[in-house]
Design an enzyme around this catalytic site. Sequence first.
Site, PDB file in Angstrom:
ATOM      1  N   ASP A  31       0.829  -1.200   0.000  1.00  0.00           N
ATOM      2  CA  ASP A  31       0.000   0.000   0.000  1.00  0.00           C
ATOM      3  C   ASP A  31       0.863   1.250   0.000  1.00  0.00           C
ATOM      4  OD1 ASP A  31      -2.267  -1.512   0.174  1.00  0.00           O
ATOM      5  OD2 ASP A  31      -2.633  -1.153   2.292  1.00  0.00           O
ATOM      6  N   LYS A  53      -4.013   2.449  -2.767  1.00  0.00           N
ATOM      7  CA  LYS A  53      -4.797   2.607  -1.552  1.00  0.00           C
ATOM      8  C   LYS A  53      -4.686   4.030  -1.016  1.00  0.00           C
ATOM      9  CE  LYS A  53      -6.515  -1.469  -1.258  1.00  0.00           C
ATOM     10  NZ  LYS A  53      -7.952  -1.672  -1.469  1.00  0.00           N
ATOM     11  N   MET A 167      -8.746   7.930   8.542  1.00  0.00           N
ATOM     12  CA  MET A 167      -9.244   8.268   7.197  1.00  0.00           C
ATOM     13  C   MET A 167     -10.355   9.310   7.258  1.00  0.00           C
ATOM     14  SD  MET A 167      -9.341   4.386   5.607  1.00  0.00           S
ATOM     15  CE  MET A 167     -10.329   3.776   6.999  1.00  0.00           C
TER      16      MET A 167
END
Length: 509
Positions: A31, A53, A167
Amino acid sequence: MWLVGAGPGDPGLLTVRGRELLATADVVVTDRLAAAVLLDVARPDAHVIHVGKSPTTSRSQDEVNALLVEHARAGARVVRLKGGDPFLLGRGGEEAEACAAAGVSCTVVPGVTSAIAVPAYAGIPVTHRGVAQDLAIISGHLPPGHPDSTVDWAALGASRATIVVLMGVARLVDIVDALLAGGRPPATPAAVVERGTTPAQRVLRTTLDALVVDAVAFGLRSPAVLVVGEVAARRDAAVPIPPVAAATAAPGARAGSGWPGAAGGAPLAGIRVLVPRTRARQGLLARRLRELGAEAVETVVSRLLPTGDATPLREALPGADGLVLADSDEVAAVVSLLRGAGTDVRALTGLTLVAASASAAAALDALGLACVRSSAEVQVAYTVVTEVPVPGLRVVICGAAAPPVGIRTLRRVPLLVDAPAEADPRIAEELRHGDLDAVTLASSTAARCLVELYGPLPDGVLVAAMGRRTAQACEAMGLRVDAVPSEPGIYPLAAAVVDLVASRRAPTA
């Protein structure tokens, strides 16, 4: 197949088991959030696949699942390297499920999660006796109220639990509004840790009601971890990674220029430097930059390919006693060129093969070819042969090796040429979004291939070039050069970056 947690960013937080598996992998699927330096643990011949990602560039989860299954079924040792812990908001469960459905054995190696480690590196304990005994770790990928969200934001707002949101930068306004609407007091402490556990870490401390305004002034960027709750005001431990640029803003305060000051005697603290490499092996330049506090982002921009013309080699061998090979790449090139000419390694019969490095010796041994090792080596850009323990040889030197002492060199035959490697989508994205502060170019090949792969650099990126030839290559590619050290070498080049950064940080009159 192994799902390996890479940790939150500090390469020292990769587990011992994760390092062992990464070092033996045939294929590494990684990632963006996995620290790039971890890839130096992998074998030089390992196939590294970047799957993005990121919020803007990524392969779909179905594509990632298919990659894992495809390579594992082909018999490769596959390591799926995932930021943080694979099973905490990392979709590792989906990947394990896809492998199981395809009959591929999958083992999980847990990682240190950013949800706990990142606040800790900012001195924030997510629980504390008498302050917070419960913790909620939340994905901010979906906004509050989204039909697919399983988060009860109203309940979180009404609780006293510490809330950690991963996130959540793109949804910050919605998250704050949902928590205030649920009953969290406006004066509740809040903190955001950007690029946590890395030398570029920044910490914003504020209150819930001021968080959005302060984040804009701070110039907050992803990846970042949000902490809401009384513990967010605490500083219970020193930051454990020296150095860290902790640009801390008080409620309502505005952030500075975006160039954090040096901390802990490390002049490049908080600076992200791109280090284009022309070989797969780990670079000494990046190591020196890290010693100075920088986050060195390494990427391989060129690869060696056989010239495709065996004529110079075949013409040089008659009359020679020996052939000097610098590394395994040159051994492979000799084999490829001979096969392309309709012959094989039997054409080397009668020659003394001199291995100038351990990799060359191993490659020759794998072919069943006896060789002698040079008795001394010096590592500069390539392995340099200084002495061969067979006096009186008349040798042909293949490309990278320097003439051995006391031995007659008949001819130098180039076997390999540099060609641009595949572009790394992670690097392209970071350049596009202005996430890199400087670039160091140690050779004209690095300069040429960097521009061919990624195009012109953003105006704000500082460029340091090692030597006049590299600077000329930069100019030929339309690349501005900000500094050239007075003498070549890793330390002078790193020092040039330090001077550039100091000049940029200096207050203007």
